[in-house]
Design a protein around this motif. Structure first.
Motif, short mmCIF file in Angstrom:
data_model
loop_
_atom_site.label_atom_id
_atom_site.label_comp_id
_atom_site.label_asym_id
_atom_site.label_seq_id
_atom_site.Cartn_x
_atom_site.Cartn_y
_atom_site.Cartn_z
N ARG A 131 0.83 -1.21 0.00
CA ARG A 131 0.00 0.00 0.00
C ARG A 131 0.86 1.27 0.00
NH1 ARG A 131 -5.43 -0.59 3.84
NH2 ARG A 131 -6.45 -2.16 2.53
N PHE A 132 2.14 1.10 0.27
CA PHE A 132 3.07 2.23 0.33
C PHE A 132 2.65 3.26 1.38
CE2 PHE A 132 5.06 0.30 -3.16
CZ PHE A 132 6.22 0.97 -3.48
N GLY A 133 2.14 2.77 2.51
CA GLY A 133 1.77 3.67 3.59
C GLY A 133 2.95 4.43 4.15
N PHE A 134 4.17 3.90 3.96
CA PHE A 134 5.36 4.58 4.46
C PHE A 134 5.65 5.87 3.69
CE2 PHE A 134 6.48 0.85 1.87
CZ PHE A 134 6.96 1.48 0.72
N VAL A 135 4.96 6.10 2.57
CA VAL A 135 5.10 7.38 1.87
C VAL A 135 4.80 8.54 2.80
CG1 VAL A 135 3.89 8.86 0.19
CG2 VAL A 135 4.80 6.63 -0.51
N PHE A 136 3.81 8.39 3.66
CA PHE A 136 3.34 9.52 4.45
C PHE A 136 4.34 9.96 5.52
CE2 PHE A 136 -0.30 7.46 2.48
CZ PHE A 136 -0.72 8.52 1.70
N PRO A 137 4.96 9.06 6.29
CA PRO A 137 6.04 9.54 7.16
C PRO A 137 7.22 10.10 6.36
CG PRO A 137 5.85 7.14 7.26
CD PRO A 137 4.63 7.65 6.58
N LEU A 138 7.49 9.55 5.19
CA LEU A 138 8.60 10.07 4.38
C LEU A 138 8.35 11.51 3.95
CD1 LEU A 138 9.42 6.97 2.13
CD2 LEU A 138 10.92 7.98 3.86
N ILE A 139 7.15 11.80 3.46
CA ILE A 139 6.90 13.17 3.01
C ILE A 139 6.75 14.12 4.19
CG2 ILE A 139 5.88 12.37 0.84
CD1 ILE A 139 3.13 13.25 1.93
N GLU A 159 -6.56 -2.21 -3.39
CA GLU A 159 -5.16 -2.08 -3.00
C GLU A 159 -4.39 -1.26 -4.02
OE1 GLU A 159 -3.91 -3.22 -0.05
OE2 GLU A 159 -5.98 -3.75 0.39
N ILE A 160 -4.64 -1.50 -5.30
CA ILE A 160 -3.96 -0.74 -6.35
C ILE A 160 -4.34 0.73 -6.27
CG2 ILE A 160 -3.75 -0.48 -8.86
CD1 ILE A 160 -4.37 -3.53 -9.04
N SER A 161 -5.61 1.02 -6.00
CA SER A 161 -6.08 2.41 -5.91
C SER A 161 -5.45 3.13 -4.73
CB SER A 161 -7.60 2.43 -5.80
OG SER A 161 -8.20 1.87 -6.96
N LEU A 162 -5.37 2.47 -3.59
CA LEU A 162 -4.73 3.10 -2.43
C LEU A 162 -3.25 3.33 -2.70
CD1 LEU A 162 -6.43 1.08 0.47
CD2 LEU A 162 -7.08 3.31 -0.45
N ARG A 163 -2.62 2.41 -3.41
CA ARG A 163 -1.22 2.58 -3.77
C ARG A 163 -1.05 3.76 -4.72
NH1 ARG A 163 -0.26 -2.53 -4.49
NH2 ARG A 163 -0.61 -2.71 -6.72
N LEU A 164 -1.97 3.90 -5.68
CA LEU A 164 -1.93 5.05 -6.59
C LEU A 164 -2.00 6.37 -5.84
CD1 LEU A 164 -4.19 4.15 -9.68
CD2 LEU A 164 -1.81 4.91 -9.73
N ALA A 167 -1.12 6.95 -2.71
CA ALA A 167 0.15 7.15 -1.99
C ALA A 167 1.24 7.59 -2.95
CB ALA A 167 0.54 5.87 -1.25
N TRP A 168 1.31 6.94 -4.11
CA TRP A 168 2.31 7.33 -5.11
C TRP A 168 2.14 8.78 -5.54
CZ3 TRP A 168 2.19 2.58 -8.97
CH2 TRP A 168 2.88 1.50 -8.40
N SER A 169 0.89 9.23 -5.66
CA SER A 169 0.68 10.61 -6.10
C SER A 169 1.22 11.60 -5.07
CB SER A 169 -0.81 10.86 -6.38
OG SER A 169 -1.58 10.88 -5.19
N PHE A 170 1.07 11.30 -3.78
CA PHE A 170 1.65 12.17 -2.75
C PHE A 170 3.17 12.22 -2.88
CE2 PHE A 170 -2.46 12.11 -0.73
CZ PHE A 170 -2.48 13.22 0.10
N ALA A 171 3.78 11.06 -3.08
CA ALA A 171 5.23 11.01 -3.21
C ALA A 171 5.70 11.76 -4.46
CB ALA A 171 5.70 9.56 -3.25
#
Length: 662
Positions: free
Chosen positions: A158-166, A205-210, A212-216
C-alpha cells in the motif's frame, strides 16, 4: 444448496448472476487475455500516451515535460517553507521512528507494530505466517485465502510509508527521504511486473497505492532523486495500475462497499493527474459516474455508511475528501452530492468521538485501513480527518487546534487553517441515525452508543442491541474488534448483547455474509433507548428480546426482557477492553467493582427476575477458546476481561446497572 438460496435472497438474483459470470470469466482465462502478464519495457509510448498531449519519448523527454505540465495537487513542495513553524510545533517523532525502522527492514503494520520484512521488503511474503505467494502467476489465478491472511502480504504494497517520508521531508528537505521512496518503488516494480502476482489482485489495494504514489510524486518532484529514468518507470506503473482498476471495477462495484468507492477514487486520481495517458478522460468519467452512484446509495441521509463500521466509514471519508480536493484544484466538476454526503458522514463520525484521545467505539469490521497518515496522531484517533473535513469544507473546526490539524494543512494549506481561527462546531449530545441503526447519547460524564435498526445493506456483526458505555472519555464496556479475517489463531469476536442457547443472532451464510435480521427502535430520547430484534425467531421455540437503556449522569441501566414459550439458556455478555471487574463479597446477589487500573471507578450489578441463575464466568486471554481478547488494531490480540452471566428461563427480566461516582 439451502445456504446458496439464502445468499441469493439476501444479495439478489442480479448479484448472483454477476458473480457466476465473473467466476466463469476467471476460470476461462478472460483476465489473463485482457490484462496479460508482461514486462515494464513492453509498455511503449504509443500504448501509454495520447499523442495530442505528449509525443516525446519516455526516457528522454517525459520528465522535463511532466515537470512543466504537472496538474495541480493538494500542495506544492514550495509550500513546505511556509509550513515549517507549524510542522515543528506538531513534531514528527513517530514518522522519524518509522523511517529509521524502515531503513533496517522493519515495516509498520496497521499502525501498531513492526515486522521484519527486509529492505526492500519481501513484497510477496506474509510477514506473520512466513508463507510466500508465487512470483510468476497471473493475479486472477491466485486465491484470497491460500497464504494466511492476505492483508499481511498487501500491507507493505500500500506504500503507507510514503506519508512519514513526506512528512519528514517537508520539515527537513532531506533528499534521503526521496531516495528511500524511489528505491522501494523501483524494487516493487522489479518484483511485481504488470499483472503478475498477488499485489495486482485487488483493485482497491492498487487504488490506495496510486493515491500514496501521487503524494510522493508531488512531494519529491523537484528532488534530485527524481530522475528521468525513475519518472519513466513511474509513468508506466501509474498507467498500468489505472488500466487494471478500470478493467475490473465492476467487481468492486458489485460489492457495494469501500472497494467500489476506493477504486472510483483511484480512477479519478489517475484520470485527473495524468491526462496525458490514453483513456484518461474515459477513466475519469467512469470514476465520477460510479462514485456518485455509490455515494448516493451507500452513504445514508443520516450520515451513516453501508458497511456498519467506523473504520470503513473513515476510509470512505478519506477517499471522498481526496477526490473532491484534487478535482477542485484542477477545475474538475464533481456532483454536489459528494460534498453534501461527506459533510453528513463527518458530522455522524464526530458524534462517535468519545475518547479524550480522539478514540471512538471499536464498532464493526476493523481492518486497519488508514488511507492518509498525515499527522502524529495514532490509528484510533479520528480527529485528524474530521478536522480536515471541517476546515476544508465546513470552514470550521470540529476540535480545538492541535497536532491533529496537520492533515488539514496537507489537504487545504495554511491559509485554510488561518481562515477558520478558533471557530468550532460542537458535537451533539444526542443523535439517532435511524437508517444506519446507530444512536448516541451523552449525559454527565457518560457517553453511550446503542446499536438498533434494520439493515439497508448486508449486515456486519451480530451486534443488534449492543451497548458501548464510556465514562469521562474512557471505554468501560465496548466491542472486541476484528483481529484478522483469516487466521488460525483463536479469537472470538464478542459484543455486549444477550445470546440464547449459545446461538449467534444471525445465521452465517459465508465467510463475510450473514442473513440479516430486523431490529426495531422503539424509543430514542434524552433519557435513553429502547429496541428489540427478531434474530432468535429462527429457533425451534422462538425468543423475543427487548432491551431498554436508561442513561443518568452517574449511572447507566440496561433492562433485558426475554420471552418464549419454552425454557432457554440466556447469557449476557460484557466486554471490558481496558477496565476490569472484581467480585464484591459483601453484597447479596451479583455485584462487581469496576476497576480502572488499581482505582475503583464504579460498580456493576446484575439481577434477574423469574430466571434460574446458572453462574458466571470471566474470560481473559483464554488461548484454547479464543475468548477474553480485544483487538483495537488489526492483527493485535490483547487479553481483556469478558464477563458472561447465564440464566435459564422461558421468560427472564435481566437488569444490569453500571454505577459511577457522582
Amino acid at each position: 444448496m439451502r445456504r446458496a438460496f439464502r445468499m441469493i435472497r439476501v444479495l439478489g438474483v442480479r448479484w448472483a448472476l454477476f458473480r457466476l459470470r465473473y467466476a466463469l470469466k476467471t476460470r476461462c482465462g478472460f483476465f489473463e487475455k485482457k490484462l496479460p502478464m508482461r514486462t515494464w519495457s513492453d509498455l511503449t509510448e504509443k500504448e501509454i500516451f495520447d499523442p495530442e498531449t505528449f509525443s516525446g519519448t519516455l526516457e528522454k523527454d517525459y520528465a522535463e515535460w511532466k515537470r512543466k505540465n504537472a496538474r495541480s495537487f493538494l500542495f506544492r513542495a514550495a509550500d513546505f517553507r511556509d509550513w515549517r513553524p507549524l510542522l515543528e510545533r506538531w513534531g514528527a517523532s513517530a514518522a522519524t521512528e518509522e523511517i529509521e525502522n524502515l531503513k533496517v527492514g522493519r515495516v509498520l503494520y496497521f499502525e501498531n507494530g513492526y515486522a521484519t520484512c527486509g529492505f526492500p521488503p519481501r513484497w510477496r511474503e506474509n510477514a506473520v505466517s512466513g508463507e510466500s505467494t508465487p512470483a510468476g502467476t497471473h493475479w486472477s489465478g491466485l486465491s484470497d485465502f491460500g497464504f494466511g491472511d492476505i492483508k499481511f502480504i498487501w500491507e507493505p504494497s500500500r506504500f503507507g510509508f510514503v506519508f512519514p517520508l513526506i512528512r519528514v521531508y517537508a520539515r527537513t528537505r532531506d533528499d534521503g527521504c526521496a531516495r528511500i521512496f524511489w528505491t522501494l518503488f523501483e524494487d516493487w516494480c522489479r518484483e511485481n511486473p504488470p499483472e503478475t502476482g498477488v499485489n495486482w489482485k485487488c483493485g482497491q489495494e492498487i487504488s490506495l497505492r496510486l493515491m500514496a504514489w501521487s503524494f510522493a510524486f508531488y512531494a519529491f518532484l523537484e528532488s534530485p532523486e527524481t530522475t528521468p529514468e525513475r519518472l519513466a518507470l513511474f509513468a508506466r506503473a501509474v498507467f498500468e495500475s489505472a488500466r487494471r482498476v478500470r478493467a475490473n471495477v465492476d467487481y468492486a462495484l458489485s460489492q457495494k462497499n469501500n472497494h467500489g468507492v476506493s477504486e472510483c477514487v483511484g480512477l479519478i486520481c489517475a484520470g485527473t493527474l495524468f491526462p496525458e495517458f490514453r483513456g484518461s478522460e474515459e477513466r475519469l468519467s467512469c470514476g465520477v459516474r460510479n462514485l456518485e452512484r455509490q455515494i448516493r446509495e451507500l452513504v445514508y441521509p443520516d450520515g451513516g455508511f453501508s458497511q456498519h463500521s467506523l473504520n470503513y466509514h473513515r476510509v470512505m471519508m478519506q477517499d471522498l475528501t481526496f477526490a473532491l480536493r484534487i478535482a477542485e484544484v484542477n477545475g474538475v466538476e464533481l456532483p454536489e452530492i459528494l460534498r453534501e454526503r461527506l459533510l453528513l458522514a463527518a458530522a455522524y463520525a464526530r458524534d462517535f468521538v468519545f475518547g479524550n484521545d480522539g478514540d471512538t467505539p471499536c464498532w464493526g469490521a476493523n481492518d486497519g485501513a488508514h488511507v492518509f497518515r498525515l499527522s502524529e496522531c495514532g490509528y484510533r484517533d479520528f480527529r485528524p480527518h474530521l478536522q480536515c473535513v471541517g476546515v476544508g469544507f465546513s470552514r470550521e473546526r470540529f476540535f480545538p487546534p492541535g497536532p491533529w490539524d496537520e492533515e488539514a494543512l496537507w489537504f487545504f494549506g495554511k491559509a485554510a487553517l488561518d481562515a477558520v481561527g478558533e471557530k468550532r462546531a460542537a458535537a451533539r449530545d444526542r443523535f439517532s441515525a435511524t437508517v444506519a441503526g446507530t444512536h448516541v447519547l451523552r449525559r454527565g460524564g457518560n457517553a453511550v452508543f446503542f446499536r438498533c435498526g434494520c439493515f439497508a445493506h448486508r449486515p456486519g456483526d451480530d451486534d443488534l442491541l449492543h451497548v458501548d458505555i464510556w465514562r469521562d472519555g474512557e471505554c468501560v464496556v465496548g466491542d472486541t474488534g476484528s483481529f484478522s479475517y483469516n487466521s488460525k489463531t483463536p479469537f472470538i469476536a464478542e459484543h455486549n448483547v444477550v445470546s440464547a442457547d449459545d446461538e449467534p443472532q444471525m445465521e452465517r451464510l459465508s465467510r463475510f455474509l450473514k442473513a440479516p435480521i430486523r431490529g426495531t427502535l422503539l424509543r430514542a430520547d434524552a433519557r435513553g433507548f429502547s429496541g428489540e430484534h427478531d434474530g432468535y425467531r429462527r429457533l425451534r421455540v422462538p425468543v423475543r428480546h427487548r432491551r431498554d437503556v436508561e442513561v443518568e449522569e452517574a449511572s447507566v441501566s440496561i433492562r433485558d426482557e426475554l420471552s418464549s414459550s419454552a425454557e432457554h439458556v440466556y447469557e449476557t455478555h460484557w466486554v471490558f477492553p481496558k477496565f476490569r471487574v472484581e467480585r464484591s463479597e459483601v453484597c447479596d446477589g451479583l455485584e462487581f467493582f469496576l476497576l480502572n487500573g488499581e482505582k475503583t471507578a464504579g460498580r456493576l450489578r446484575i439481577r434477574a427476575d423469574g430466571a434460574e441463575f446458572l453462574g458466571f464466568s470471566v474470560h481473559k486471554g483464554d488461548e484454547k477458546s479464543g475468548r477474553g481478547f480485544v483487538s483495537p488494531h488489526y492483527g493485535e490480540r490483547l487479553p481483556a476481561q469478558v464477563l458472561s452471566v447465564r440464566f435459564r428461563a422461558a421468560a427472564a427480566h435481566i437488569r444490569t446497572d453500571f454505577v459511577f461516582p457522582a
